[in-house]
Design a protein around this motif. Structure first.
Motif, PDB file in Angstrom:
ATOM      1  N   LYS A   1       0.805  -1.252   0.349  1.00 32.49           N
ATOM      2  CA  LYS A   1       0.116   0.535  -0.230  1.00 32.49           C
ATOM      3  C   LYS A   1       1.121   1.452   0.465  1.00 32.49           C
ATOM      4  O   LYS A   1       1.690   1.139   1.011  1.00 32.49           O
ATOM      5  CB  LYS A   1      -0.648  -0.125   0.918  1.00 32.49           C
TER       6      LYS A   1
ATOM      7  N   THR B   1       4.742   2.481  -7.743  1.00 37.47           N
ATOM      8  CA  THR B   1       3.883   3.261  -7.987  1.00 37.47           C
ATOM      9  C   THR B   1       3.150   4.116  -8.588  1.00 37.47           C
ATOM     10  O   THR B   1       4.218   4.685  -9.304  1.00 37.47           O
ATOM     11  CB  THR B   1       3.784   3.529  -6.357  1.00 37.47           C
TER      12      THR B   1
ATOM     13  N   ARG C   1      -2.950  -2.259 -12.600  1.00 31.96           N
ATOM     14  CA  ARG C   1      -4.521  -2.024 -12.229  1.00 31.96           C
ATOM     15  C   ARG C   1      -4.854  -3.404 -12.057  1.00 31.96           C
ATOM     16  O   ARG C   1      -5.878  -4.447 -12.156  1.00 31.96           O
ATOM     17  CB  ARG C   1      -5.649  -1.387 -13.193  1.00 31.96           C
TER      18      ARG C   1
ATOM     19  N   LEU D   1       0.027   0.225  -4.344  1.00 32.60           N
ATOM     20  CA  LEU D   1      -0.874   0.450  -4.971  1.00 32.60           C
ATOM     21  C   LEU D   1      -1.974   1.568  -3.878  1.00 32.60           C
ATOM     22  O   LEU D   1      -1.025   1.508  -2.876  1.00 32.60           O
ATOM     23  CB  LEU D   1      -2.310  -0.805  -4.621  1.00 32.60           C
TER      24      LEU D   1
ATOM     25  N   THR E   1      -7.702  -5.204  -1.584  1.00 31.98           N
ATOM     26  CA  THR E   1      -7.675  -6.037  -2.712  1.00 31.98           C
ATOM     27  C   THR E   1      -6.423  -6.199  -3.291  1.00 31.98           C
ATOM     28  O   THR E   1      -6.317  -6.923  -4.016  1.00 31.98           O
ATOM     29  CB  THR E   1      -7.261  -4.082  -3.430  1.00 31.98           C
TER      30      THR E   1
ATOM     31  N   THR F   1      -7.767  -4.482 -10.718  1.00 34.09           N
ATOM     32  CA  THR F   1      -8.944  -3.352  -9.267  1.00 34.09           C
ATOM     33  C   THR F   1      -9.861  -2.436  -9.616  1.00 34.09           C
ATOM     34  O   THR F   1      -9.868  -2.529 -10.944  1.00 34.09           O
ATOM     35  CB  THR F   1      -7.489  -2.821  -8.815  1.00 34.09           C
TER      36      THR F   1
END
Length: 454
Positions: free
Chosen positions: A32, A328, A332, A351, A361, A373
């Protein structure tokens, strides 16, 4: 074939662990990426909302969570909801704990509940601190951010202030380690303070902190060096770096490659490649305009089709980078993520926006439950095409679409932090109104709290 013979599905490259140079191991290849949360209290401390949000993201399956900006200076914030760790004089000497330490520990515990890593992103907003936060932002030089008049002219930092900030970065990293965060990321991208020192557009100094690239990179390198000394050799230290500022005369890909070579000597554990600034927000998918766009290499059409904004730039940096690489921006589809990890083009996939509405996700990708995603950015616009769209010939409408999209995702983060489900049907203008109201109200409360503290 024996009827009892078991068939096994090959494990996704995304599910492979990644060992870092310091010896720490990330359990998988999905991270993340940092996104500003805006959840701090009026004293700029972490809150229960941080715990709720990061527990949901930890349960979501990413091997690495990177926090949004944690600021080293309460006077100059990226937004009034930032967490700030502003050490008192004894703390800058590596002694004692700051106010809000209990909240940091609770945040760290919640954000690592699934066995993943949680790294604190450490930052200073520099000149990118809006007027409703401060009328006296700071930068390497007095070069004002040109964005609808919302940013005041910064004052140039003195050398004693630069030296103080180097120690603040390092000691915030030490505090993060003591609080239970499992690593730190030094934010050297997106036009914030360290990034603005790298750019010849915003850094017009003539002392040892400006001029040549070696001088412009000195602040970043000294911060990384001091941070490593503060946390020791076995604690992950990462850097987020622009591959390109995407503006004429700014920090370029060639310069980024040189800085990466110098970072190799500092022994960092992960390099995240990004790009752009507030004036050229490529990190948000905005392609810029002819007046300020970089005269560097054009992004190949294949990359646009393949989603990832910075992948072509990362491929150049990969050739010289000694540590694992994270890219980053725009990923998708699971197919592309697996392809670039398997090929070694990147080691980690960052992501952001998909996790604002769908925190599970990463686990869904790892388990093969989804091929793609969510892509709410496809419809979160004033208009799909024409005068009011992101492709409008008028800059204000371009900016409203970009900032409106940000506001929409901020509202989704707030919902997750309040233990609610996301609201995909939220309108853009309603999100902007809620965002502006919250920001101004929070800014007033933070300023009031500062006055009371005096």
């Amino acid at each position: 074939m024996n009827k009892q013979q078991e068939f096994t599905v090959p494990q996704s490259p995304l599910a492979q662990p990644l060992k870092l140079p310091c010896g720490a191991v990330l359990p998988n290849r999905i991270a993340k990426a940092a996104m500003t949360e805006g959840l701090a209290d009026d004293q700029l401390h972490a809150t229960h909302r941080h715990e709720t949000l990061y527990r949901r993201w930890s349960d979501g399956g990413a091997g690495l969570l990177i926090t949004g900006n944690v600021m080293i200076d309460h006077r100059v914030l990226e937004r009034p909801g930032n967490v700030a760790i502003d050490p008192a004089p004894d703390l800058t000497k590596g002694k004692g704990e700051p106010e809000g330490m209990a909240q940091l520990r609770a945040w760290a515990e919640a954000g690592t509940c699934n066995g993943n890593h949680l790294w604190m992103q450490i930052s200073h907003a520099g000149r990118q601190s809006p007027r409703y936060v401060t009328s006296r932002p700071m930068g390497p030089s007095a070069v004002q951010l040109s964005l609808m008049g919302n940013y005041a002219r910064p004052r140039a930092l003195t050398e004693p202030e630069i030296l103080d900030f180097i120690q603040r970065f390092a000691n915030v990293a030490r505090i993060a380690k003591e609080a239970g965060f499992t690593g730190v990321q030094v934010h050297g991208a997106h036009g914030y303070l360290l990034s603005s020192f790298l750019s010849p557009v915003t850094n017009q100094r003539t002392d040892r902190w400006g001029g040549s690239l070696e001088n412009r990179a000195r602040f970043l390198l000294e911060v990384v060096r001091a941070t490593r000394e503060a946390v020791g050799p076995e604690f992950p230290v990462a850097v987020k770096l622009n591959s390109d500022d995407f503006r004429k005369g700014g920090f370029s890909l060639d310069e980024s490659v040189s800085v990466v070579r110098w970072l190799n000597e500092e022994g960092i554990d992960l390099l995240e490649v990004s790009g752009g600034t507030y004036e050229q927000p490529r990190l948000l998918g905005y392609s810029g305009d002819a007046e300020t766009a970089s005269d560097g290499p054009a992004v190949r059409e294949s990359t646009r089709k393949r989603e990832a904004y910075f992948l072509d730039y990362a491929q150049t940096i990969r050739e010289v980078c000694d540590c694992p690489l994270m890219v980053t921006g725009g990923f998708r589809t699971r197919t592309l993520m697996e392809e670039v990890v398997a090929s070694g083009e990147t080691d980690m996939i960052g992501l952001g926006r998909p996790l604002c509405t769908d925190p599970d996700t990463p686990r869904d990708l790892l388990d093969g439950r989804i091929e793609k995603t969510v892509c709410h950015e496809d419809h979160v616009k004033l208009a799909q095409r024409g005068f009011f769209s992101p492709a409008s010939p008028l800059m204000p409408f371009k900016i409203i679409n970009v900032l409106g999209g940000q506001a929409w995702y901020y509202q989704q983060i707030f919902r997750l932090a309040d233990d609610k489900e996301a609201d995909p049907d939220l309108g853009l203008l309603k999100a902007v109104g809620a965002y502006v109201k919250d920001e101004l109200s929070r800014a007033r409360r933070v300023k009031k709290a500062r006055l009371i503290a005096r």
